[in-house]
Design an enzyme around this catalytic site. Structure first.
Site, short mmCIF file in Angstrom:
data_model
loop_
_atom_site.label_atom_id
_atom_site.label_comp_id
_atom_site.label_asym_id
_atom_site.label_seq_id
_atom_site.Cartn_x
_atom_site.Cartn_y
_atom_site.Cartn_z
N ALA A 105 0.86 -1.17 0.00
CA ALA A 105 0.00 0.00 0.00
C ALA A 105 0.90 1.23 0.00
O ALA A 105 2.07 1.15 0.39
CB ALA A 105 -0.89 -0.02 1.24
N GLY A 115 0.69 -5.13 0.90
CA GLY A 115 -0.49 -5.22 0.05
C GLY A 115 -0.21 -5.88 -1.30
O GLY A 115 -1.12 -6.41 -1.94
N GLU A 124 -0.40 -9.45 -0.64
CA GLU A 124 -1.80 -9.74 -0.36
C GLU A 124 -2.66 -9.76 -1.62
O GLU A 124 -3.53 -10.61 -1.78
CB GLU A 124 -2.34 -8.71 0.65
CG GLU A 124 -1.72 -8.93 2.04
CD GLU A 124 -2.01 -7.80 3.01
OE1 GLU A 124 -1.68 -6.65 2.68
OE2 GLU A 124 -2.58 -8.06 4.08
#
Ligand code: DAK
Length: 259
Positions: free
Chosen positions: A64, A109, A112
């Site tokens: 992120a 992220g 992920e």
């Protein structure tokens, strides 16, 4: 779209996260664009496989966007979390098969979002990791849940607690990456895999995806009942007739229509 590139060709959508200056870090705008784009792809019956990758040769997605998160309020953090939950859920549950072509760093992220895809193919230079605890947060785009399901509780805890970055080979050994290939061959490799998937009944593949996803989150008996129901549903399709008739006629060419 400011942060994504999309090419659709021969049933394959190649979706590239395109923020190379920040190693394709996911900011709110990118997450929002991902939602819009995936929503459209979900409804596009010409698309059978989505390949997700990152721009450049260094990173798939380096997490992120820390520069956006650093001053974000709890409310903004929540909005970002909801956007990601929706986009990742789409990748995981859309009827098409999703392949993450992990072409470099897949951190936080990035790791992920790759785990929300059905299959991960890594280039030799790829690195996976969940560095969030080093930033004073914990994985929040599904990392504590999907990583443990993919590689087991012990390995997931080690990766998350140490924030270690692991190589593509190590990711392969623990079942996080399905394959490791030279970077120059990554997209062609994924397209060839997509080609093998697309030879099969698309509706059957979508039902199998649903059975695996839902079944993994339930007990075996409920999963087997779900499988029996979806199996029954596949008997209602033209594709079942075509697939079996082609076998009996010793025909290699099959004409699946996806229903
Ligand atoms: N965010 C923003 N910018 C990033 C970035 C990131 N995650 N990763 C890299 N960049 C930027 C760098 O700041 C740098 O920008 P300039 O200085 O050139 O302007 C540029 O990309 C190139 O990076 P480096 O100069 O650092 O390149 P190196 O080769 O030296 O290092 C690296 C590459 C990938 C090892 C390093 O950049 C790195 O450690 N990046 C950060 C990796 C990381 O910690 N990722 C996890 C982020 S936390 C949430 C739920 C979940 C999350 C957030 C919210 N909610 C529920 C709300 C998820 C959190 C995360 O993913």
């Amino acid at each position: 779209m400011n942060n994504l590139l999309l090419e659709i060709e021969n049933g394959i959508a190649l979706l590239t996260i395109n923020r190379p200056k920040s190693l394709n870090a996911l900011n709110s705008e990118t997450l929002s664009e991902l939602n819009t784009c995936l929503r459209e792809l979900e409804g596009n019956t010409d698309v059978k496989v989505v390949i997700l990758t990152g721009s450049g040769e260094k990173a798939f997605v380096a997490g992120a966007d820390i520069s956006e998160m650093v001053n974000a309020t709890p409310a903004e953090g929540r909005t970002m979390g909801l956007l990601a939950k929706e986009a990742f859920g789409r990748l995981e549950n859309m009827p098409q098969v999703t392949i993450a072509a992990v072409n470099g760093y897949a951190l936080g992220g990035g790791c992920e979002i790759s785990m929300a895809c059905d299959i991960r193919v890594a280039s030799e230079n790829a690195k996976f990791g969940q560095p969030e605890c080093g930033l004073g947060i914990l994985p929040g785009f599904g990392g504590t849940q999907r990583l443990a399901r993919l590689v087991g509780k012990g390995r997931a805890k080690e990766l998350i607690f140490t924030c270690d970055q692991i190589s593509a080979e190590d990711a392969y050994r623990m079942g996080l990456a399905n394959h490791v290939v030279p970077q120059a061959e990554l997209i062609d490799y994924c397209k060839a895999m997509a080609g093998r998937i697309m030879k099969n009944g698309p509706f059957a593949v979508a039902l199998a995806k649903q059975a695996i996803n839902t079944g993994m989150d339930t007990d075996l008996d409920s999963g087997l009942k779900l499988e029996a129901n979806l199996f029954g549903l596949s008997f209602s399709t033209e594709d079942k007739k075509e697939g079996m008739t082609a076998f009996l006629e010793k025909r290699k060419e099959k004409h699946f229509i996806g229903k």
